[in-house]
Design an enzyme around this catalytic site. Structure first.
Site, PDB file in Angstrom:
ATOM      1  N   ARG A 165       4.171 -10.061 -28.080  1.00 14.42           N
ATOM      2  CA  ARG A 165       3.287  -9.709 -28.892  1.00 14.42           C
ATOM      3  C   ARG A 165       1.665  -9.615 -28.871  1.00 14.42           C
ATOM      4  O   ARG A 165       0.977  -8.636 -29.507  1.00 14.42           O
ATOM      5  CB  ARG A 165       3.040 -11.321 -29.711  1.00 14.42           C
ATOM      6  CG  ARG A 165       3.828 -12.413 -30.463  1.00 14.42           C
ATOM      7  CD  ARG A 165       5.361 -11.606 -30.606  1.00 14.42           C
ATOM      8  NE  ARG A 165       6.219 -12.092 -31.251  1.00 14.42           N
ATOM      9  CZ  ARG A 165       6.723 -13.371 -31.122  1.00 14.42           C
ATOM     10  NH1 ARG A 165       6.504 -13.732 -29.777  1.00 14.42           N
ATOM     11  NH2 ARG A 165       7.075 -13.928 -31.981  1.00 14.42           N
ATOM     12  N   ASP A 194      10.133  -8.974 -28.105  1.00 11.69           N
ATOM     13  CA  ASP A 194       9.591  -9.449 -29.222  1.00 11.69           C
ATOM     14  C   ASP A 194       9.307  -8.077 -30.763  1.00 11.69           C
ATOM     15  O   ASP A 194       9.907  -6.849 -30.125  1.00 11.69           O
ATOM     16  CB  ASP A 194       9.272  -9.959 -29.426  1.00 11.69           C
ATOM     17  CG  ASP A 194       9.550 -11.704 -30.246  1.00 11.69           C
ATOM     18  OD1 ASP A 194       9.083 -11.532 -31.789  1.00 11.69           O
ATOM     19  OD2 ASP A 194       9.125 -12.253 -30.252  1.00 11.69           O
ATOM     20  N   HIS A 255      14.663 -10.343 -33.132  1.00  7.85           N
ATOM     21  CA  HIS A 255      13.410 -10.585 -32.550  1.00  7.85           C
ATOM     22  C   HIS A 255      13.723  -8.706 -31.830  1.00  7.85           C
ATOM     23  O   HIS A 255      13.302  -8.384 -30.690  1.00  7.85           O
ATOM     24  CB  HIS A 255      12.780 -11.161 -31.870  1.00  7.85           C
ATOM     25  CG  HIS A 255      12.395 -12.604 -32.383  1.00  7.85           C
ATOM     26  ND1 HIS A 255      10.760 -12.511 -32.540  1.00  7.85           N
ATOM     27  CD2 HIS A 255      13.115 -13.395 -32.283  1.00  7.85           C
ATOM     28  CE1 HIS A 255      10.970 -14.172 -33.113  1.00  7.85           C
ATOM     29  NE2 HIS A 255      12.279 -14.194 -33.037  1.00  7.85           N
ATOM     30  N   GLU A 312      15.912 -17.412 -34.002  1.00 10.82           N
ATOM     31  CA  GLU A 312      15.327 -17.465 -36.062  1.00 10.82           C
ATOM     32  C   GLU A 312      15.962 -16.077 -35.845  1.00 10.82           C
ATOM     33  O   GLU A 312      15.661 -15.685 -36.584  1.00 10.82           O
ATOM     34  CB  GLU A 312      14.585 -17.556 -35.593  1.00 10.82           C
ATOM     35  CG  GLU A 312      13.469 -18.035 -35.061  1.00 10.82           C
ATOM     36  CD  GLU A 312      12.022 -17.814 -34.662  1.00 10.82           C
ATOM     37  OE1 GLU A 312      11.254 -19.063 -34.541  1.00 10.82           O
ATOM     38  OE2 GLU A 312      11.400 -17.078 -34.791  1.00 10.82           O
ATOM     39  N   PHE A 409       1.617 -24.372 -25.792  1.00 10.15           N
ATOM     40  CA  PHE A 409       0.586 -24.192 -25.971  1.00 10.15           C
ATOM     41  C   PHE A 409      -0.409 -22.640 -26.389  1.00 10.15           C
ATOM     42  O   PHE A 409      -1.848 -22.173 -26.527  1.00 10.15           O
ATOM     43  CB  PHE A 409      -0.038 -23.627 -24.149  1.00 10.15           C
ATOM     44  CG  PHE A 409       0.975 -24.366 -23.487  1.00 10.15           C
ATOM     45  CD1 PHE A 409       1.062 -25.433 -23.859  1.00 10.15           C
ATOM     46  CD2 PHE A 409       0.322 -24.180 -21.545  1.00 10.15           C
ATOM     47  CE1 PHE A 409       1.614 -26.974 -22.665  1.00 10.15           C
ATOM     48  CE2 PHE A 409       0.596 -25.453 -21.230  1.00 10.15           C
ATOM     49  CZ  PHE A 409       1.255 -26.396 -21.276  1.00 10.15           C
ATOM     50  N   TRP A 457       3.268 -18.697 -26.365  1.00  8.33           N
ATOM     51  CA  TRP A 457       3.238 -17.682 -26.974  1.00  8.33           C
ATOM     52  C   TRP A 457       2.321 -17.432 -27.441  1.00  8.33           C
ATOM     53  O   TRP A 457       1.116 -17.465 -27.767  1.00  8.33           O
ATOM     54  CB  TRP A 457       3.820 -18.694 -29.022  1.00  8.33           C
ATOM     55  CG  TRP A 457       5.112 -19.032 -28.042  1.00  8.33           C
ATOM     56  CD1 TRP A 457       5.087 -20.021 -27.759  1.00  8.33           C
ATOM     57  CD2 TRP A 457       6.821 -17.879 -28.386  1.00  8.33           C
ATOM     58  NE1 TRP A 457       7.420 -20.442 -27.931  1.00  8.33           N
ATOM     59  CE2 TRP A 457       7.699 -19.361 -28.066  1.00  8.33           C
ATOM     60  CE3 TRP A 457       6.987 -17.140 -28.080  1.00  8.33           C
ATOM     61  CZ2 TRP A 457       9.102 -18.964 -27.719  1.00  8.33           C
ATOM     62  CZ3 TRP A 457       8.195 -16.333 -28.156  1.00  8.33           C
ATOM     63  CH2 TRP A 457       9.489 -17.558 -27.383  1.00  8.33           C
ATOM     64  N   THR A 458       2.170 -15.503 -27.581  1.00  9.02           N
ATOM     65  CA  THR A 458       0.720 -14.972 -27.675  1.00  9.02           C
ATOM     66  C   THR A 458       0.806 -14.239 -29.266  1.00  9.02           C
ATOM     67  O   THR A 458      -0.236 -13.382 -29.606  1.00  9.02           O
ATOM     68  CB  THR A 458       1.037 -14.162 -26.556  1.00  9.02           C
ATOM     69  OG1 THR A 458       1.730 -12.815 -26.541  1.00  9.02           O
ATOM     70  CG2 THR A 458       0.753 -14.523 -25.175  1.00  9.02           C
ATOM     71  N   GLU A 459       1.312 -15.091 -30.825  1.00 12.38           N
ATOM     72  CA  GLU A 459       0.457 -14.045 -31.543  1.00 12.38           C
ATOM     73  C   GLU A 459      -1.033 -14.358 -31.948  1.00 12.38           C
ATOM     74  O   GLU A 459      -1.758 -13.238 -32.552  1.00 12.38           O
ATOM     75  CB  GLU A 459       0.894 -14.794 -32.736  1.00 12.38           C
ATOM     76  CG  GLU A 459       2.899 -14.834 -33.467  1.00 12.38           C
ATOM     77  CD  GLU A 459       3.754 -15.742 -32.199  1.00 12.38           C
ATOM     78  OE1 GLU A 459       3.502 -16.475 -31.544  1.00 12.38           O
ATOM     79  OE2 GLU A 459       4.965 -15.687 -32.576  1.00 12.38           O
TER      80      GLU A 459
HETATM   81  C1  TNX Z   1       8.533 -19.897 -31.961  1.00 11.42           C
HETATM   82  S1  TNX Z   1      10.703 -20.406 -29.826  1.00 11.42           S
HETATM   83  C2  TNX Z   1       9.307 -18.715 -31.984  1.00 11.42           C
HETATM   84  C3  TNX Z   1       8.362 -17.529 -31.261  1.00 11.42           C
HETATM   85  C4  TNX Z   1       6.908 -17.916 -31.869  1.00 11.42           C
HETATM   86  C5  TNX Z   1       6.621 -19.460 -32.063  1.00 11.42           C
HETATM   87  C6  TNX Z   1       5.422 -19.144 -32.559  1.00 11.42           C
HETATM   88  C7  TNX Z   1      11.185 -19.662 -30.095  1.00 11.42           C
HETATM   89  C8  TNX Z   1      12.331 -19.360 -29.535  1.00 11.42           C
HETATM   90  N1  TNX Z   1      11.036 -18.762 -30.968  1.00 11.42           N
HETATM   91  O1  TNX Z   1       9.094 -16.433 -31.544  1.00 11.42           O
HETATM   92  O2  TNX Z   1       6.178 -16.980 -30.796  1.00 11.42           O
HETATM   93  O3  TNX Z   1       7.616 -19.680 -32.521  1.00 11.42           O
HETATM   94  O4  TNX Z   1       5.236 -20.575 -31.479  1.00 11.42           O
END
Ligand code: TNX
Length: 529
Positions: A165, A194, A255, A312, A409, A457-459
Site C-alpha cells: 500500500r 497487494d 489481492h 478476502e 496497528f 497495514w498501510t492504506e
Molecule cells: C484486512 S488482514 C486485510 C488487509 C487490510 C486490512 C486493513 C487481512 C488478511 N486483510 O488487506 O489492509 O484489513 O486493516
C-alpha cells in the site's frame, strides 16, 4: 493498639516490597525473574566480550555494531580481554526454554548463559537496555548487580509490515528490525504484494516490478518502488544478525491486482470495486507461473515458511462465475461453488510450497481448505469471528493470533484520533494491546497457539512520520504481551518502564504517540480514501 502497629508494618513493608518489585527492572519486555544482589557494575571506558572458541564470533560482531551504532551509549568494546567483561556461555542443560537465558551481573563482570545462541543474544539485548537506562556515579555508568532468569512466553513474536500500500524502504525497515531486536521480537512478516504495488524483484518475470511496482494506495502513478534481490539479501542478513526471521507474503488468489497489471494473461478478473483482483484458478498456466515466482522467493529467504495470503478472495472473484475455464475446472474437479474453487487453488499452491521445501502460512480463510496441519500455520485475524479459532484448532492447525482488535496497528490508538480504522467504534489503545491475550483465549488453545503478531497495514499510513506514530509505543506493549508471562504482567509498571524507552525513541527522532500526554501529540494526517 497492637493491630494498629501490625497494620503500619504491613503497609510499610508492602510499600517497600512493591517499589522494589516494580523498580527492579527497567527492561521491556519484563524478564521472568529478576533478583537484585549487592553492589554495582561500573563501566570503565572499555568493555570486552569473551566466549569460548570462535563459534560466537558472528554474534559478538553484530552485537558490537548494534551497541556502537544503535544504542550508542558511549560504551566501547576492546579486543584485549580487559576487565570488565561480558562472558558468554552456551549451556545445554539450562532450565529455560530454547530462547531463554540467565544474566548474572556482578561488580566486575556480566555473564550470560543460555542453551542456544538466540538466548545469548536476548541476554545481550537485556544488557543493551540496562546500558540505556544506567545510572551515573562519579561520571561513570553503573548498573545494579542482579541475576536475571528469563524466557519467552511465546515462540512467535511477530510484526507485519505492509509495503504494498505504501513503500517505506530499506532504512526504515532496518530501523524497525533494530527496535524489534531490542524488544526480543523474532518474526518479521513482510507483506510485499497487494492491490497497489508488487515490491519484490522476480528475475523470471521482470514486469512484476517494472510495471507492478508503479503506484501506491493514494497515487496510482507514483514511480515504481520495490526491493531488488540484492536489497532483500541485505535485509535478510541484517535481520538474521538480530535473530529475526523474515517471512515473505505473496498474497493469492486475491489481492493480486498489481501482478495482474504486469501479466494480465494470469488474471482471473475482479469486481466493480476491485477490478483484476484475482489470479486465474481455471488456467493451468497460473499454477506454473506462481510456482516459479515462489521458487525465487524461497531462494531469497531462509525462513522455513512462505505466506500465501488467501484472504478476502470474495472481494473480487465475481468473474469466476461466468469464466468458461473456471466452469470447466469446477466440472472436472467436482467443485460445487466459488469457495471450493478458492480452496482448490489454495491446496494446489500449498502443495507447491511444500514441494519447494517450505511450510505454509495462510490467513484464517484457509482453515477449511484441507491443508495438511503438519505443514500449515494459520493466522487468526478476524476478531469478530472467534469461532474460526475453534475451527482452526479442531482441524489441528498451529496458530498465530493477530486479531484486528487489538493487534492491527492501522487502527486508532486514542479516542481523539481521526485517521485510523475503527470497528464498530472500537480501536486499539496501548492498554488493550498490552493486555492481549486475555483469559477468554482459554487454556485449551495454549498448546496450538504459538504466538502473537501485530500487523501494520498501510492504506492510511503514507509516510514515515505516520508509520512511527502508529507503531510506537504500541510495539513496546506488544513485545511485552508476547514475551512476558501472564502472572508477571502489570500495565502500570509497564507504563513506568515505557518512560525510559521513550527517551530511546526521542534519540532516534521517532514520531511516537505519547500516551502520557495524548493531547500534545498531533496525529499526522492520514488521507482517507
Ligand atoms: C484486512 S488482514 C486485510 C488487509 C487490510 C486490512 C486493513 C487481512 C488478511 N486483510 O488487506 O489492509 O484489513 O486493516
Amino acid at each position: 493498639m497492637y493491630s494498629k502497629i501490625i497494620l503500619a508494618f504491613i503497609l510499610m513493608f508492602s510499600v517497600v516490597f512493591t517499589t522494589a518489585r516494580d523498580g527492579k527492572s527497567t527492561i521491556i519486555p519484563l524478564p521472568d525473574n529478576t533478583e537484585l544482589t549487592t553492589g554495582m557494575f561500573v563501566f570503565k571506558n572499555k568493555l570486552s566480550i569473551d566466549a569460548p572458541g570462535n563459534e560466537m564470533d558472528g554474534l559478538i560482531r553484530s552485537y558490537k555494531s548494534f551497541m556502537n551504532n544503535f544504542i550508542d551509549a558511549g560504551v566501547r568494546f576492546s579486543e584485549d580481554g580487559g576487565i570488565p567483561s561480558i562472558q558468554l556461555e552456551l549451556e545445554e542443560n539450562s532450565e529455560c526454554n530454547m530462547e531463554g537465558y540467565q544474566l548474572e551481573i556482578s561488580p566486575l563482570k556480566m555473564k550470560v548463559t543460555a542453551p542456544c545462541r538466540a538466548g545469548l543474544f536476548y541476554g545481550l539485548m537485556s544488557v543493551a537496555q540496562l546500558v540505556m537506562s544506567a545510572g551515573e556515579e562519579n561520571g561513570k555508568k553503573v548498573i545494579p548487580c542482579c541475576i536475571i532468569k528469563d524466557q519467552p512466553r511465546y515462540a512467535w513474536r511477530g510484526l507485519m509490515l505492509d509495503e504494498s500500500r505504501h513503500f517505506f524502504g530499506k532504512e526504515k525497515v532496518k530501523q524497525l528490525l533494530d527496535y524489534m531486536a531490542l524488544h526480543k521480537l523474532n518474526k518479521f512478516h513482510w507483506h510485499l504484494t497487494d492491490v497497489p504495488g508488487w515490491r519484490i524483484e522476480i528475475k523470471q518475470y521482470p514486469k512484476l516490478t517494472s510495471v507492478g511496482g508503479i503506484g501506491n494506495y493514494h497515487d496510482p502513478n507514483a514511480g515504481a518502488k520495490f526491493y531488488t534481490q540484492e536489497d532483500i539479501a541485505e535485509i535478510v542478513d541484517y535481520a538474521g544478525e538480530r535473530f529475526i526471521e523474515i517471512i515473505p507474503e505473496i498474497d493469492m488468489p486475491g489481492h493480486a491486482t498489481a501482478a495482474n497489471r504486469a501479466y494480465p494473461e494470469f488474471s482471473g478478473g475482479g469486481s466493480e470495486k476491485y477490478p483484476e483482483f484475482t489470479f486465474h484458478p481455471g488456467k493451468e498456466g497460473t499454477y506454473g507461473y506462481l510456482t516459479n515466482i515462489l521458487k525465487e522467493v524461497a531462494s531469497l529467504f531462509p525462513s522455513e515458511y512462505i505466506h500465501l495470503g488467501g484472504d478476502e478472495v470474495h472481494f473480487g472473484n465475481h468473474q469466476w462465475k461466468t469464466d468458461p475455464d473456471v466452469q470447466k475446472l469446477m466440472k472436472v474437479e467436482g467443485l460445487g461453488n466459488l469457495k471450493e474453487v478458492e480452496q482448490y487453488f489454495v491446496r494446489r499452491m500449498a502443495d507447491s510450497i511444500v514441494h519447494i521445501g517450505k511450510k505454509v502460512i495462510g490467513w484464517d480463510e484457509v482453515t477449511g481448505s484441507g491443508l495438511d496441519p503438519e505443514s500449515t500455520l494459520v493466522m487468526w485475524w478476524r476478531h469478530d469471528k472467534p469461532y474460526l479459532l475453534d475451527s482452526a484448532i479442531n482441524n489441528g492447525y498451529q496458530l498465530v493470533l493477530c486479531p484486528r482488535i487489538p493487534l492491527y496497528f492501522d487502527f486508532d490508538q486514542h479516542e481523539t484520533h481521526k485517521y485510523g480504522r475503527r470497528w464498530g467504534g472500537a480501536f486499539c489503545d496501548i492498554e488493550k494491546v498490552y493486555s492481549f491475550p486475555n483469559n477468554k483465549i482459554d487454556s485449551r488453545y495454549n498448546e496450538k497457539v504459538i504466538g502473537i503478531q501485530a500487523n501494520v497495514w498501510t492504506e492510511r499510513i503514507q509516510n514515515n512520520k505516520r508509520l512511527d506514530f502508529m507503531t510506537f509505543p504500541r510495539l513496546s506493549a506488544m513485545a511485552e504481551a508476547a514475551w512476558t508471562n501472564e502472572e508477571n504482567k502489570d500495565y502500570l509498571a509497564f507504563m513506568g518502564r515505557l518512560k525510559k524507552m521513550i527517551k530511546r525513541y526521542q534519540k532516534d527522532n521517532i514520531y511516537y504517540f505519547n500516551p502520557f500526554d495524548p493531547e500534545k501529540t498531533t496525529e499526522p494526517e492520514g488521507i482517507k480514501k
